[in-house]
Design a protein around this motif. Structure first.
Motif, PDB file in Angstrom:
ATOM      1  N   GLU A   1     -27.538  32.947 -31.520  1.00 40.32           N
ATOM      2  CA  GLU A   1     -26.527  31.900 -31.510  1.00 40.32           C
ATOM      3  C   GLU A   1     -25.359  32.319 -32.398  1.00 40.32           C
ATOM      4  N   ILE A   2     -24.149  32.205 -31.872  1.00 37.66           N
ATOM      5  CA  ILE A   2     -22.945  32.578 -32.601  1.00 37.66           C
ATOM      6  C   ILE A   2     -22.022  31.373 -32.657  1.00 37.66           C
ATOM      7  N   TYR A   3     -21.767  30.889 -33.872  1.00 35.03           N
ATOM      8  CA  TYR A   3     -20.918  29.721 -34.091  1.00 35.03           C
ATOM      9  C   TYR A   3     -19.591  30.166 -34.680  1.00 35.03           C
ATOM     10  N   SER A   4     -18.486  29.731 -34.056  1.00 34.44           N
ATOM     11  CA  SER A   4     -17.156  30.140 -34.492  1.00 34.44           C
ATOM     12  C   SER A   4     -16.335  28.914 -34.884  1.00 34.44           C
ATOM     13  N   SER A   5     -15.593  29.059 -35.963  1.00 41.82           N
ATOM     14  CA  SER A   5     -14.730  27.960 -36.406  1.00 41.82           C
ATOM     15  C   SER A   5     -13.518  27.802 -35.507  1.00 41.82           C
ATOM     16  N   VAL A   6     -13.104  28.898 -34.841  1.00 45.00           N
ATOM     17  CA  VAL A   6     -11.947  28.881 -33.940  1.00 45.00           C
ATOM     18  C   VAL A   6     -12.277  29.777 -32.751  1.00 45.00           C
ATOM     19  N   ASP A   7     -11.906  29.340 -31.560  1.00 44.98           N
ATOM     20  CA  ASP A   7     -12.120  30.181 -30.384  1.00 44.98           C
ATOM     21  C   ASP A   7     -11.254  31.431 -30.476  1.00 44.98           C
TER      22      ASP A   7
ATOM     23  N   GLY B   1     -29.399  21.786 -37.490  1.00 40.97           N
ATOM     24  CA  GLY B   1     -30.319  22.283 -38.505  1.00 40.97           C
ATOM     25  C   GLY B   1     -31.254  23.338 -37.945  1.00 40.97           C
ATOM     26  N   HIS B   2     -32.458  22.918 -37.601  1.00 37.22           N
ATOM     27  CA  HIS B   2     -33.474  23.851 -37.123  1.00 37.22           C
ATOM     28  C   HIS B   2     -33.061  24.469 -35.792  1.00 37.22           C
ATOM     29  N   SER B   3     -33.373  25.750 -35.616  1.00 42.01           N
ATOM     30  CA  SER B   3     -33.070  26.437 -34.368  1.00 42.01           C
ATOM     31  C   SER B   3     -34.246  27.322 -33.987  1.00 42.01           C
ATOM     32  N   LEU B   4     -34.493  27.412 -32.684  1.00 40.63           N
ATOM     33  CA  LEU B   4     -35.538  28.287 -32.176  1.00 40.63           C
ATOM     34  C   LEU B   4     -35.014  29.691 -31.895  1.00 40.63           C
ATOM     35  N   ALA B   5     -33.708  29.903 -32.061  1.00 38.79           N
ATOM     36  CA  ALA B   5     -33.138  31.222 -31.818  1.00 38.79           C
ATOM     37  C   ALA B   5     -33.633  32.213 -32.864  1.00 38.79           C
ATOM     38  N   ALA B   6     -33.707  33.483 -32.464  1.00 42.27           N
ATOM     39  CA  ALA B   6     -34.142  34.520 -33.404  1.00 42.27           C
ATOM     40  C   ALA B   6     -33.068  34.825 -34.434  1.00 42.27           C
ATOM     41  N   LEU B   7     -31.814  34.597 -34.062  1.00 41.94           N
ATOM     42  CA  LEU B   7     -30.701  34.942 -34.942  1.00 41.94           C
ATOM     43  C   LEU B   7     -29.600  33.907 -34.782  1.00 41.94           C
ATOM     44  N   ARG B   8     -29.038  33.490 -35.898  1.00 40.96           N
ATOM     45  CA  ARG B   8     -27.904  32.568 -35.887  1.00 40.96           C
ATOM     46  C   ARG B   8     -26.837  33.094 -36.829  1.00 40.96           C
ATOM     47  N   LEU B   9     -25.610  33.223 -36.293  1.00 44.02           N
ATOM     48  CA  LEU B   9     -24.477  33.697 -37.071  1.00 44.02           C
ATOM     49  C   LEU B   9     -23.387  32.635 -37.103  1.00 44.02           C
ATOM     50  N   ARG B  10     -22.640  32.628 -38.196  1.00 43.23           N
ATOM     51  CA  ARG B  10     -21.470  31.767 -38.308  1.00 43.23           C
ATOM     52  C   ARG B  10     -20.269  32.654 -38.630  1.00 43.23           C
ATOM     53  N   LEU B  11     -19.193  32.494 -37.853  1.00 42.46           N
ATOM     54  CA  LEU B  11     -18.025  33.349 -37.973  1.00 42.46           C
ATOM     55  C   LEU B  11     -16.827  32.569 -38.512  1.00 42.46           C
TER      56      LEU B  11
END
Length: 215
Positions: free
Chosen positions: A49-55, A166-176
């Motif tokens: 999962e990749i979360y971005s503050s701006v597209d 909060g909780h995620s089933l993904a193996a990896l979570r990033l915040r950009l």
């Protein structure tokens, strides 16, 4: 058990025996030295999962080297599911991506998107899946994680920062987050690893990943 008996079992019933090395985590190199230090490799057979503050701050640039490698090395598809803008073909070619392996899908209905996503991950026909999915309930995420494991796909799910829960089933979570010269990558969660953070600097000449006019 003797060595001779073990070898006999391996020869007579190989499909019924579990070997530890077969379950060793696999991955695809990121091709970013800083990210390799913080992260290691992109997980295969798992969700990222990749979360971005701006597209458009560099989320695609982050994954394109791995996608390019997969498109050239594996005779499987690379699926783009509901990207917010049209992928910019000249930039993908410049990044080394084999366009003949690309599939772009825009289902009309939300349930159709989830069905396509699960089938693409489970079927084993896609080396990578890049998706901008709708909100996913825990049960849906679990199904998609199991599908990715079965199909051994590298799955990147892109979200807006405010959608991070909060909780995620993904193996990896990033915040950009953007920086003056590139991108700050924060590891929010990863299996068998501690959180970390790194900063990438993008070359000025790097082309857009999406069509500049969004068409």
């Amino acid at each position: 058990m003797s060595q001779e008996a073990l070898q006999q079992l391996l020869q007579e019933h190989p499909q019924r025996l579990w070997r530890g090395q077969a379950a060793a985590p696999q991955g695809v190199a990121t091709a970013w030295p800083v990210l390799d230090t913080v992260l290691g490799k992109w997980p295969r057979g798992a969700l990222t999962e990749i979360y971005s503050s701006v597209d458009g701050i560099g989320e695609l640039r982050l994954v394109l080297p791995a996608v390019a490698e997969l498109s050239r090395r594996e005779k499987r598809w690379v699926l783009w599911l509901t990207p917010p803008y049209l992928p910019y073909a000249p930039a993908l070619v410049a990044a080394g991506i084999d366009l003949s392996r690309m599939l772009l899908v825009h289902p009309r209905q939300r349930l159709d998107s989830l069905w396509v996503l699960e089938q693409a991950l489970r079927g084993g026909t896609c080396s990578a899946v890049l998706a901008w999915p709708p909100f996913l309930a825990p049960a849906q995420l679990r199904r998609l994680q199991l599908a990715a494991e079965e199909g051994q796909s590298v799955a990147f799910f892109f979200h807006k920062a405010e959608e991070e829960g909060g909780h995620s089933l993904a193996a990896l979570r990033l915040r950009l987050a953007p920086t003056p010269s590139g991108l700050r990558v924060q590891v929010r969660k990863r299996r068998a690893g501690l959180p970390g953070e790194g900063e990438l600097t993008f070359p000025e000449q790097m082309a857009w990943s999406f069509s500049p006019n969004g068409s």
